[in-house]
Design a protein around this motif. Structure first.
Motif, PDB file in Angstrom:
ATOM      1  N   GLY A 249      28.701  49.415  26.566  1.00  0.00           N
ATOM      2  CA  GLY A 249      27.369  49.998  26.489  1.00  0.00           C
ATOM      3  C   GLY A 249      26.244  49.126  26.978  1.00  0.00           C
ATOM      4  N   LEU A 250      26.537  47.932  27.512  1.00  0.00           N
ATOM      5  CA  LEU A 250      25.482  47.115  28.091  1.00  0.00           C
ATOM      6  C   LEU A 250      25.029  47.729  29.409  1.00  0.00           C
ATOM      7  N   THR A 251      23.798  47.486  29.775  1.00  0.00           N
ATOM      8  CA  THR A 251      23.293  47.981  31.053  1.00  0.00           C
ATOM      9  C   THR A 251      23.616  46.983  32.156  1.00  0.00           C
ATOM     10  N   GLN A 252      23.536  47.443  33.411  1.00  0.00           N
ATOM     11  CA  GLN A 252      23.803  46.565  34.535  1.00  0.00           C
ATOM     12  C   GLN A 252      22.808  45.408  34.562  1.00  0.00           C
ATOM     13  N   SER A 253      21.554  45.679  34.258  1.00  0.00           N
ATOM     14  CA  SER A 253      20.547  44.610  34.278  1.00  0.00           C
ATOM     15  C   SER A 253      20.825  43.576  33.192  1.00  0.00           C
ATOM     16  N   GLU A 254      21.317  44.006  32.031  1.00  0.00           N
ATOM     17  CA  GLU A 254      21.665  43.049  30.974  1.00  0.00           C
ATOM     18  C   GLU A 254      22.836  42.168  31.401  1.00  0.00           C
ATOM     19  N   ILE A 255      23.784  42.765  32.103  1.00  0.00           N
ATOM     20  CA  ILE A 255      24.937  41.994  32.583  1.00  0.00           C
ATOM     21  C   ILE A 255      24.505  41.016  33.672  1.00  0.00           C
ATOM     22  N   ASP A 256      23.692  41.502  34.615  1.00  0.00           N
ATOM     23  CA  ASP A 256      23.204  40.630  35.687  1.00  0.00           C
ATOM     24  C   ASP A 256      22.410  39.459  35.128  1.00  0.00           C
ATOM     25  N   ASP A 257      21.667  39.710  34.081  1.00  0.00           N
ATOM     26  CA  ASP A 257      20.857  38.651  33.484  1.00  0.00           C
ATOM     27  C   ASP A 257      21.720  37.608  32.786  1.00  0.00           C
ATOM     28  N   TYR A 258      22.921  37.998  32.402  1.00  0.00           N
ATOM     29  CA  TYR A 258      23.784  37.096  31.628  1.00  0.00           C
ATOM     30  C   TYR A 258      24.570  36.136  32.517  1.00  0.00           C
ATOM     31  N   PHE A 259      25.152  36.631  33.600  1.00  0.00           N
ATOM     32  CA  PHE A 259      26.021  35.785  34.416  1.00  0.00           C
ATOM     33  C   PHE A 259      25.244  34.646  35.065  1.00  0.00           C
ATOM     34  N   ALA A 260      25.845  33.441  35.052  1.00  0.00           N
ATOM     35  CA  ALA A 260      25.288  32.306  35.781  1.00  0.00           C
ATOM     36  C   ALA A 260      25.608  32.446  37.263  1.00  0.00           C
ATOM     37  N   GLY A 261      24.975  31.597  38.088  1.00  0.00           N
ATOM     38  CA  GLY A 261      25.245  31.603  39.518  1.00  0.00           C
ATOM     39  C   GLY A 261      26.607  31.018  39.832  1.00  0.00           C
TER      40      GLY A 261
ATOM     41  N   LEU B 189      24.899  37.452  39.903  1.00  0.00           N
ATOM     42  CA  LEU B 189      26.029  37.649  40.803  1.00  0.00           C
ATOM     43  C   LEU B 189      25.924  39.030  41.440  1.00  0.00           C
ATOM     44  N   SER B 190      26.210  39.091  42.724  1.00  0.00           N
ATOM     45  CA  SER B 190      26.089  40.366  43.433  1.00  0.00           C
ATOM     46  C   SER B 190      27.387  41.166  43.364  1.00  0.00           C
ATOM     47  N   HIS B 191      27.305  42.421  43.730  1.00  0.00           N
ATOM     48  CA  HIS B 191      28.496  43.271  43.798  1.00  0.00           C
ATOM     49  C   HIS B 191      29.471  42.721  44.834  1.00  0.00           C
ATOM     50  N   SER B 192      28.949  42.217  45.952  1.00  0.00           N
ATOM     51  CA  SER B 192      29.832  41.669  46.984  1.00  0.00           C
ATOM     52  C   SER B 192      30.565  40.433  46.475  1.00  0.00           C
ATOM     53  N   TRP B 193      29.896  39.623  45.652  1.00  0.00           N
ATOM     54  CA  TRP B 193      30.554  38.452  45.062  1.00  0.00           C
ATOM     55  C   TRP B 193      31.764  38.897  44.245  1.00  0.00           C
ATOM     56  N   HIS B 194      31.566  39.901  43.383  1.00  0.00           N
ATOM     57  CA  HIS B 194      32.663  40.383  42.544  1.00  0.00           C
ATOM     58  C   HIS B 194      33.820  40.882  43.398  1.00  0.00           C
ATOM     59  N   LEU B 195      33.529  41.639  44.435  1.00  0.00           N
ATOM     60  CA  LEU B 195      34.589  42.191  45.277  1.00  0.00           C
ATOM     61  C   LEU B 195      35.376  41.080  45.970  1.00  0.00           C
ATOM     62  N   LYS B 196      34.666  40.086  46.499  1.00  0.00           N
ATOM     63  CA  LYS B 196      35.342  38.990  47.193  1.00  0.00           C
ATOM     64  C   LYS B 196      36.209  38.180  46.242  1.00  0.00           C
ATOM     65  N   GLN B 197      35.709  37.972  45.026  1.00  0.00           N
ATOM     66  CA  GLN B 197      36.485  37.181  44.067  1.00  0.00           C
ATOM     67  C   GLN B 197      37.711  37.942  43.574  1.00  0.00           C
ATOM     68  N   LEU B 198      37.597  39.255  43.423  1.00  0.00           N
ATOM     69  CA  LEU B 198      38.774  40.057  43.078  1.00  0.00           C
ATOM     70  C   LEU B 198      39.833  39.964  44.178  1.00  0.00           C
ATOM     71  N   TYR B 199      39.374  40.075  45.422  1.00  0.00           N
ATOM     72  CA  TYR B 199      40.286  39.960  46.565  1.00  0.00           C
ATOM     73  C   TYR B 199      40.978  38.598  46.562  1.00  0.00           C
ATOM     74  N   LEU B 200      40.197  37.538  46.381  1.00  0.00           N
ATOM     75  CA  LEU B 200      40.770  36.196  46.362  1.00  0.00           C
ATOM     76  C   LEU B 200      41.768  36.033  45.228  1.00  0.00           C
ATOM     77  N   GLN B 201      41.402  36.524  44.046  1.00  0.00           N
ATOM     78  CA  GLN B 201      42.282  36.356  42.898  1.00  0.00           C
ATOM     79  C   GLN B 201      43.637  37.026  43.124  1.00  0.00           C
ATOM     80  N   HIS B 202      43.640  38.208  43.695  1.00  0.00           N
ATOM     81  CA  HIS B 202      44.906  38.874  43.968  1.00  0.00           C
ATOM     82  C   HIS B 202      45.758  38.047  44.931  1.00  0.00           C
ATOM     83  N   ARG B 203      45.150  37.491  45.960  1.00  0.00           N
ATOM     84  CA  ARG B 203      45.912  36.700  46.930  1.00  0.00           C
ATOM     85  C   ARG B 203      46.384  35.386  46.303  1.00  0.00           C
ATOM     86  N   ILE B 204      45.519  34.757  45.503  1.00  0.00           N
ATOM     87  CA  ILE B 204      45.883  33.506  44.828  1.00  0.00           C
ATOM     88  C   ILE B 204      47.071  33.735  43.895  1.00  0.00           C
TER      89      ILE B 204
END
Length: 744
Positions: A184-196, A215-230
């Motif tokens: 139930g958190l909002t996107q802005s609350e989540i964005d405010d929480y994550f560090a760089g 953190l941007s949406h593109s950051w999340h997508l790239k890290q998911l991609y990397l994690q699967h390959r790792i």
């Protein structure tokens, strides 16, 4: 009775992973064959026969490799009980039979022709179940901007060094985003929480939030991609990736969604205020705790699968709200129960740093509360700084919980020649022979990599040895020969001098953090004491330069020559600083200006120029990596600012000033040199006007210079310029102290 209980706990952990490591032999075999081709090229790779056979480890249950063949054009046969074991066997052959080396700074892979024969059959079994790798902080200090190409190289390095247990923490913020949205958190609350990106390690341990984000949406997508390959690559070798688990830290916004939730705001960390620190910790018995913990692990394992070992740190460098054993046991139990609610086979990997970092809080009762709250064999403890301050000794081998003897070595990813090779060499055997020892592995846990490669070469080798290296001087001479692909006596002598000096740290000095005046905000209180004779460093410098005509074609030699030149300049800065300080105390302006002028206006510029001759020492390379991850100009600027902050101020007000210091071309010229110039100007003005030097006023005046660098937009070269050997020789001839024996 006690010994039997300890054996039972360790046995549970070992048996739990026989099935988990007994995956597809064909897949692991194919992974090692692909590694050989990447490492050596398809032609030379054809001379190696690789197979993975679980039966090799049938007797001991421990990773085992076997080498045979070679000579007269016959292929070299490499067999391993796992893919990792086979890769380690390949590395053993390349190292000990071919005189090769695989290293971060570059590999020396000149194979003899024909390939040397292995006399008979050489079979080696590791003495321990695990060879562990990484520190939570490594992901921010070293891995943060990596693409798949760089990750592939690192996983190959891990396999060759026999690593079979490693953190795999990329992409977890994308999973947390799903969890928080579902709660139930909002996107802005989540964005405010994550560090760089450059500060995620400390957000993951609950130390920080918000700073350097979002953190941007593109950051999340790239890290998911990397994690699967790792994960796919790690598992293909038979490695066990350690996934993250919920430690109890939540965003403040959780209190909006669950108004009745019981949370405690912890104290600040790292000189940050609560705008960026002061984590919110769920009470262990609050019903929201298992809800969050189980939901996260369910989402995580649904996305990535699992190998059943999870890392979590609730009180990393943060004092718990209560020292009562009942509270500490409950907090520990809550984390573990959230794991097993999703994965009944879960084992918790815990960094033992908390017991070492705050020994005044973690007394016997407090330690017992944590260690006893998890069934024996289900808590795997990293004795993170065991080469210097082992915890297993004062906790009776972690009171029966299995542990891994780790070498931490490096703090902040600093440059600076440093090591405690004697302690590292002896430490694993001492831990293995400790009464009722529950040691199940060795590990390398540096905060930052890409430095002091000799230390990691030794530690990796010890993961496969049953006893210490008998003669470190001979070992380091062979290390130099393999590194440069040639036997050169002056180079060997240089390394023996480094072994007895910078790599011979003992006692309280062995913190592994560079406190050189060069990389610290100047003051009159800086300590220049070192545990070694600086003359050994200067003589090693001279010997490497003497060896240069025979080794100039070796990239590793050029790298080492630059690194030792950098270290020698660091020593010279300390000596000139002491002259400046003495002149100021004696109220003698002329020698102050002379020594200060050499330090700030000649030596530091010369250092910047020689650093620019190697791609490993370029600020531009570090910043370009950050830019390459971004998908927009705004994102690129945020990532660059993350990178600059981490190297320097660390926080908005210099909160952890210069902790992650590096000596990089561009950083020396535009960050270290300007503040040294200001310091010397202020000292000279102080003497000329007859007014005392005020450190607090200098700190106020120098901060804008530091901040200007962090917020600057200047682009720096990412390609080396100049010849390392020529530039190092010029610095030596101009600045080397008198009395160095011999000449160039």
């Amino acid at each position: 009775m006690e010994a039997a209980m300890l054996a039972s706990a360790v046995g549970f952990l070992l048996l739990a992973w026989v099935g988990a490591s007994a995956g597809d032999e064909a897949r692991e075999e194919a992974a090692v064959r692909a590694l050989v081709a990447r490492l050596l090229g398809p032609g030379p790779a054809a001379n190696f026969s690789v197979s993975v056979e679980r039966a090799l480890a049938a007797e001991s249950g421990l990773d085992t490799y076997s080498l045979s063949g070679g000579g007269g054009g016959a292929p070299v046969r490499v067999r391993g009980s796992t893919g990792v074991a086979a890769a380690a066997g390949l590395h053993r052959y390349l190292r000990d039979f071919c005189g090769c080396q695989v290293a971060w700074s570059g590999s020396q892979l000149h194979l003899p022709r024909p390939l040397p024969a292995v006399p008979g059959e050489l079979t080696e079994a590791t003495p321990n179940r695990y060879r562990y790798y990484q520190n939570v902080c490594t992901h921010s200090y070293s891995f943060v901007w990596w693409d798949w190409n760089r990750w592939e190289q690192e996983i190959d390095w891990m396999a060759l060094n026999g690593i079979n247990l490693a953190l795999a923490w990329n992409g977890q913020e994308a999973i947390w985003e799903r969890v928080y949205l579902a709660l139930g958190l909002t996107q802005s609350e989540i964005d405010d929480y994550f560090a760089g990106p450059a500060f995620l390690a400390w957000e993951r341990m609950g130390n920080l939030h918000t700073w350097g984000g979002p953190l941007s949406h593109s950051w999340h997508l790239k890290q998911l991609y990397l994690q699967h390959r790792i994960l796919d690559r790690m598992r293909s070798f038979g490695m066990i990736p350690v996934l993250p688990a919920f430690a109890g830290h939540v965003p403040k916004a959780i209190t909006r969604v669950f108004p009745q939730v019981n949370v405690t705001q912890l104290g600040s960390w790292g000189h940050f205020n609560c705008s960026y620190s002061c984590s919110f910790l769920l009470a262990p018995k609050d019903p929201v705790f298992p809800l969050v913990g189980s939901l996260f692990l369910w989402e995580l394992t649904k996305e990535f699968g699992t190998d059943h070992i999870y890392g979590a740190d609730t009180f990393n460098e943060m004092q718990p709200p209560s020292s009562e054993p009942a509270y500490l046991a409950a907090a520990t139990t809550a984390v573990y129960e959230a794991m097993i609610a999703v994965d009944p086979s879960a084992v918790w990997l815990l960094q033992g740093w908390l017991f070492q970092h705050q020994p005044q809080f973690w007394g016997p009762a407090q330690i017992s509360a944590v260690l006893g709250a998890v069934p024996r064999g289900r808590l795997l403890v990293l004795d993170l700084f065991a080469e210097s301050q082992p915890v297993y000794v004062r906790t009776a081998s972690f009171q029966g919980q299995p542990f891994i003897w780790c070498m931490l070595h490096n703090f902040g990813g600093n440059h600076g020649l440093f090591g405690a090779l004697e302690a590292v060499n002896r430490g694993p055997e001492a831990a293995r022979l400790f009464p009722n020892s529950t040691m199940v592995g060795t590990g390398m846990a540096p905060e930052g990599i890409g430095q002091n490669e000799v230390v990691y070469a030794l530690m990796a080798e010890l993961g496969w040895r049953k006893e210490p290296v008998p003669d470190l001087a001979a070992w380091v001479s062979s290390f130099a020969d393999r590194r440069y692909g040639a036997v050169q006596q002056d180079a060997e002598a240089a390394w023996r001098l480094l072994l007895r000096s910078v790599y011979n740290c003992s006692g309280d000095a062995c913190r592994g953090h560079n406190h050189s005046p060069l990389v610290k905000r100047p003051s009159l209180q800086m300590n220049t004491t070192v545990w070694y004779n600086r003359s050994d460093v200067f003589e090693a410098w001279r010997l490497l330069l003497t060896a240069a005509p025979n080794l100039t074609n070796s990239p590793a030699f050029r790298y080492d020559l630059l690194d030792v030149t950098r270290q020698a300049v660091q020593e010279l800065v300390s000596l000139y600083y002491e002259e400046v300080k003495a002149a100021y105390m004696n109220k003698d302006l002329v020698p102050l200006l002379r020594a200060g002028g050499l330090l700030a206006y000649e030596l530091l510029p010369a250092l910047d120029v020689v650093l620019a001759s190697d791609s490993h020492f370029l600020l531009g390379s570090w910043l370009d990596q950050a830019w390459a991850v971004a998908v927009s100009e705004a994102e690129a600027q945020l990532y660059e600012q993350n990178s600059r902050y981490q190297l320097t101020l660390w926080g908005p007000e210099g909160n952890i000033l210069d902790y992650a210091n590096k000596q990089l071309a561009g950083l020396v010229a535009d960050y270290y040199q300007p503040r040294w110039c200001l310091f010397l100007e202020v000292l000279a003005h102080s003497l000329a006007q007859g007014i005392p030097f005020q450190q607090h006023q200098f700190d106020k005046n120098v901060f804008p210079l530091e901040q200007a660098f962090v917020l600057g937009k200047r682009r720096y070269p990412s390609q080396p310029q100049g010849d390392t050997v020529d530039l190092a020789k010029k610095i030596f001839l101009k600045y080397s102290p008198r009395g160095i024996s011999g000449s160039l």
